[in-house]
Design a protein around this motif. Structure first.
Motif, mmCIF file in Angstrom:
data_model
loop_
_atom_site.group_PDB
_atom_site.id
_atom_site.type_symbol
_atom_site.label_atom_id
_atom_site.label_comp_id
_atom_site.label_asym_id
_atom_site.label_seq_id
_atom_site.Cartn_x
_atom_site.Cartn_y
_atom_site.Cartn_z
ATOM 1 N N GLN A 50 0.831 -1.209 0.000
ATOM 2 C CA GLN A 50 0.000 0.000 0.000
ATOM 3 C C GLN A 50 0.863 1.255 0.000
ATOM 4 O O GLN A 50 0.564 2.221 -0.703
ATOM 5 C CB GLN A 50 -0.931 -0.020 1.218
ATOM 6 C CG GLN A 50 -2.024 -1.070 1.137
ATOM 7 C CD GLN A 50 -2.833 -1.146 2.421
ATOM 8 O OE1 GLN A 50 -2.322 -0.931 3.527
ATOM 9 N NE2 GLN A 50 -4.107 -1.458 2.300
ATOM 10 N N TYR A 51 1.929 1.228 0.800
ATOM 11 C CA TYR A 51 2.835 2.380 0.830
ATOM 12 C C TYR A 51 3.490 2.574 -0.541
ATOM 13 O O TYR A 51 3.654 3.705 -1.003
ATOM 14 C CB TYR A 51 3.905 2.197 1.902
ATOM 15 C CG TYR A 51 4.900 3.339 1.943
ATOM 16 C CD1 TYR A 51 4.643 4.482 2.689
ATOM 17 C CD2 TYR A 51 6.082 3.292 1.186
ATOM 18 C CE1 TYR A 51 5.532 5.542 2.697
ATOM 19 C CE2 TYR A 51 6.973 4.349 1.190
ATOM 20 C CZ TYR A 51 6.700 5.473 1.945
ATOM 21 O OH TYR A 51 7.572 6.527 1.939
ATOM 22 N N LYS A 52 3.863 1.493 -1.173
ATOM 23 C CA LYS A 52 4.497 1.573 -2.490
ATOM 24 C C LYS A 52 3.584 2.282 -3.498
ATOM 25 O O LYS A 52 4.034 3.105 -4.296
ATOM 26 C CB LYS A 52 4.838 0.164 -2.981
ATOM 27 C CG LYS A 52 5.566 0.120 -4.316
ATOM 28 C CD LYS A 52 5.926 -1.313 -4.679
ATOM 29 C CE LYS A 52 6.669 -1.368 -6.010
ATOM 30 N NZ LYS A 52 7.059 -2.772 -6.353
ATOM 31 N N LYS A 53 2.294 1.978 -3.441
ATOM 32 C CA LYS A 53 1.335 2.635 -4.338
ATOM 33 C C LYS A 53 1.257 4.129 -4.052
ATOM 34 O O LYS A 53 1.199 4.950 -4.979
ATOM 35 C CB LYS A 53 -0.049 1.991 -4.185
ATOM 36 C CG LYS A 53 -0.133 0.572 -4.735
ATOM 37 C CD LYS A 53 -1.512 -0.020 -4.499
ATOM 38 C CE LYS A 53 -1.577 -1.453 -5.011
ATOM 39 N NZ LYS A 53 -2.905 -2.089 -4.731
ATOM 40 N N GLU A 54 1.247 4.470 -2.754
ATOM 41 C CA GLU A 54 1.201 5.887 -2.393
ATOM 42 C C GLU A 54 2.462 6.606 -2.861
ATOM 43 O O GLU A 54 2.400 7.709 -3.408
ATOM 44 C CB GLU A 54 1.043 6.044 -0.875
ATOM 45 C CG GLU A 54 -0.297 5.583 -0.322
ATOM 46 C CD GLU A 54 -1.461 6.325 -0.954
ATOM 47 O OE1 GLU A 54 -1.450 7.581 -0.941
ATOM 48 O OE2 GLU A 54 -2.361 5.652 -1.495
ATOM 49 N N PHE A 55 3.612 5.976 -2.656
ATOM 50 C CA PHE A 55 4.880 6.571 -3.055
ATOM 51 C C PHE A 55 4.914 6.813 -4.566
ATOM 52 O O PHE A 55 5.384 7.865 -5.031
ATOM 53 C CB PHE A 55 6.035 5.666 -2.639
ATOM 54 C CG PHE A 55 7.401 6.273 -2.817
ATOM 55 C CD1 PHE A 55 7.994 6.993 -1.792
ATOM 56 C CD2 PHE A 55 8.098 6.131 -4.010
ATOM 57 C CE1 PHE A 55 9.255 7.558 -1.937
ATOM 58 C CE2 PHE A 55 9.357 6.686 -4.182
ATOM 59 C CZ PHE A 55 9.938 7.402 -3.143
ATOM 60 N N SER A 56 4.410 5.864 -5.328
ATOM 61 C CA SER A 56 4.374 6.014 -6.787
ATOM 62 C C SER A 56 3.513 7.203 -7.194
ATOM 63 O O SER A 56 3.840 7.914 -8.145
ATOM 64 C CB SER A 56 3.829 4.723 -7.435
ATOM 65 O OG SER A 56 4.694 3.641 -7.182
ATOM 66 N N SER A 57 2.439 7.430 -6.447
ATOM 67 C CA SER A 57 1.571 8.569 -6.763
ATOM 68 C C SER A 57 2.273 9.890 -6.442
ATOM 69 O O SER A 57 2.141 10.864 -7.178
ATOM 70 C CB SER A 57 0.242 8.462 -6.000
ATOM 71 O OG SER A 57 0.413 8.723 -4.614
ATOM 72 N N TRP A 58 3.069 9.927 -5.340
ATOM 73 C CA TRP A 58 3.824 11.151 -5.016
ATOM 74 C C TRP A 58 4.870 11.412 -6.086
ATOM 75 O O TRP A 58 5.090 12.545 -6.490
ATOM 76 C CB TRP A 58 4.505 11.029 -3.661
ATOM 77 C CG TRP A 58 3.607 10.618 -2.543
ATOM 78 C CD1 TRP A 58 2.251 10.847 -2.432
ATOM 79 C CD2 TRP A 58 3.975 9.880 -1.376
ATOM 80 N NE1 TRP A 58 1.768 10.294 -1.283
ATOM 81 C CE2 TRP A 58 2.793 9.698 -0.611
ATOM 82 C CE3 TRP A 58 5.174 9.359 -0.898
ATOM 83 C CZ2 TRP A 58 2.798 9.010 0.599
ATOM 84 C CZ3 TRP A 58 5.189 8.682 0.308
ATOM 85 C CH2 TRP A 58 4.007 8.508 1.044
ATOM 86 N N ARG A 59 5.479 10.354 -6.544
ATOM 87 C CA ARG A 59 6.511 10.485 -7.578
ATOM 88 C C ARG A 59 5.918 11.037 -8.868
ATOM 89 O O ARG A 59 6.584 11.748 -9.616
ATOM 90 C CB ARG A 59 7.168 9.121 -7.814
ATOM 91 C CG ARG A 59 8.304 9.117 -8.777
ATOM 92 C CD ARG A 59 9.026 7.773 -8.750
ATOM 93 N NE ARG A 59 10.101 7.749 -7.764
ATOM 94 C CZ ARG A 59 10.793 6.661 -7.436
ATOM 95 N NH1 ARG A 59 10.496 5.494 -7.981
ATOM 96 N NH2 ARG A 59 11.778 6.737 -6.556
ATOM 97 N N SER A 60 4.666 10.730 -9.122
ATOM 98 C CA SER A 60 4.010 11.218 -10.345
ATOM 99 C C SER A 60 3.413 12.606 -10.174
ATOM 100 O O SER A 60 2.826 13.152 -11.104
ATOM 101 C CB SER A 60 2.924 10.234 -10.790
ATOM 102 O OG SER A 60 1.867 10.196 -9.836
ATOM 103 N N GLY A 61 3.545 13.185 -8.946
ATOM 104 C CA GLY A 61 3.091 14.555 -8.746
ATOM 105 C C GLY A 61 1.873 14.719 -7.866
ATOM 106 O O GLY A 61 1.453 15.849 -7.597
ATOM 107 N N MET A 62 1.285 13.612 -7.401
ATOM 108 C CA MET A 62 0.115 13.701 -6.530
ATOM 109 C C MET A 62 0.522 14.217 -5.147
ATOM 110 O O MET A 62 1.639 13.971 -4.674
ATOM 111 C CB MET A 62 -0.539 12.324 -6.379
ATOM 112 C CG MET A 62 -1.114 11.772 -7.669
ATOM 113 S SD MET A 62 -2.622 12.629 -8.181
ATOM 114 C CE MET A 62 -3.762 12.029 -6.946
ATOM 115 N N LYS A 63 -0.384 14.922 -4.496
ATOM 116 C CA LYS A 63 -0.127 15.446 -3.162
ATOM 117 C C LYS A 63 -0.198 14.332 -2.126
ATOM 118 O O LYS A 63 -1.050 13.445 -2.201
ATOM 119 C CB LYS A 63 -1.148 16.535 -2.825
ATOM 120 C CG LYS A 63 -0.871 17.248 -1.504
ATOM 121 C CD LYS A 63 -1.874 18.371 -1.275
ATOM 122 C CE LYS A 63 -1.591 19.077 0.053
ATOM 123 N NZ LYS A 63 -2.565 20.171 0.320
#
Length: 371
Positions: free
Chosen positions: A102-115
């Motif tokens: 779950q953390y990995k998915k969140e991290f990927s979203s931050w890397r793509s620019g998500m807050k």
């Protein structure tokens, strides 16, 4: 009938025909487990190639009924194991692997620019913090869950756990402990703003590349600073988690009283987990060797009270304990050296020779062997 099946051919409802191990003391899945997708994901994470299964598929209704029965059985087994001071349980592993994914998915979203959404991270990590604070002996197996490929995500989840357990053992109120555990999980969120190439580089970083990576505590602070879900002192701990008491840390080179006590807890958790895990550019060290290095070679950098609690958590070998050494030898502790309790004398199983670990610092205890 029983047969071996590759992971790509596994389906939910398939029954495991034998205990499955992954260089672990206890099985990551037990014989008779009826596979769900979560189990199959766990097998992928542990790089299991094939599984011995029964030649039948259990229907979804049967699976749900069996799960209800098995949940009580598993809980009973877990309680028994923990009462006997044994760390590894399938329940905790499953919770942990789920949190890492779950953390990995969140991290990927931050890397793509998500807050960054701290509420989501809190939902991911809080059940694990509560579990490990209750079953603190499980702390010694965290590094065994990690792998080189997904180290960054394992590290985030594990630092949160180790931080919370340390704070709890130091006597902080539960609210502070849980907040600090959340801060530990978020400490490296700023890595999402660092060039991924640098994070995956196997060779040592150049000076300029290292300067860029050392900005991650600032990036992390910037990503969390506007949230009301994290107290200000926790945000400071995130910013300072790479500072050292002697002023040798970063990003600001703060020292002694300028570094908050909370950040010192986070700092110990961060470096302890990092050094006991295999990373892209560095082999892992044993838990005992790391504690020894932090107390002696890095003396003056970390809060000694926090290090003493960490030492207590991983356990001091006692006479009669069976141990595995870092050179692959196994043996039994015969005599404790009170000035250096992590370096006792060991009677080797292979030839009966007694080795005093204080005379050869190239060897250390890898781990205690469960009797």
């Amino acid at each position: 009938m029983e047969n071996f099946r590759s992971l790509n051919d596994l389906r939910p409802g398939t029954t495991v025909a034998e205990d499955i191990y992954a260089n672990t003391v206890f099985p990551i899945l037990r014989k008779g487990t009826i596979l769900e997708m979560e189990h199959i994901e766990t097998l992928y994470l542990f790089n299991i190639k094939q599984v011995k299964v029964e030649d039948r598929i259990v229907s979804r209704v049967q699976t749900d009924q069996q799960s209800a029965i098995d949940s009580d059985t598993i809980k009973s087994d877990v309680d028994q194991i923990l009462n006997e001071n044994v760390s590894r349980t399938v329940d905790i592993q499953t919770m942990y692997i789920k949190a890492v994914n779950q953390y990995k998915k969140e991290f990927s979203s931050w890397r793509s620019g998500m807050k960054l959404d701290i509420a989501k991270v809190r939902l991911i990590i809080m059940p694990l913090l509560e579990t490990f604070m209750t079953h603190k002996n499980s702390l010694v197996i965290l590094n065994e869950y990690s792998n080189r490929k997904d180290y960054l995500y394992h590290h985030a989840v594990s630092v949160g756990i180790v931080t919370a357990v340390l704070a709890n053992e130091l006597g902080y109120p539960k609210g502070t402990t849980l907040q600090l555990g959340l801060a530990g999980t978020l400490a490296d969120c700023g890595m999402a703003k660092v060039n991924p190439v640098l994070l995956e580089k196997a060779a040592f970083l150049t000076n300029n590349e290292f300067i860029e990576v050392k900005k991650h505590p600032i990036y992390s602070f910037q990503m969390i600073q506007d949230s009301s879900l994290l107290r200000q002192e926790m945000k400071l701990a995130v910013l300072q988690h790479h500072e050292r008491l002697d002023g040798s840390g970063y990003p600001r080179g703060d020292k002694s009283e300028k570094i908050s006590p909370l950040s010192q807890i986070l700092a110990v958790a961060d470096v302890f987990h990092a050094m006991t895990c295999e990373r892209v550019y560095r082999a892992k060290e044993s838990l005992y060797r790391v504690v020894e290095m932090l107390k002696e070679e890095d003396f003056g950098k970390f809060d000694i009270d926090v290090l003493n609690i960490l030492s207590e958590l991983i356990g001091t070998p006692a006479a009669g304990d069976k141990v595995l050494l870092t050179n692959g030898e196994s043996g039994e502790v015969t005599t404790i050296n009170h000035k250096t309790p992590l370096r006792p004398s060991i009677k080797l199983k292979s030839n009966g020779e007694v080795v005093d670990l204080t005379t050869d610092y190239s060897i250390a205890i890898e781990k205690l062997v469960v009797k």
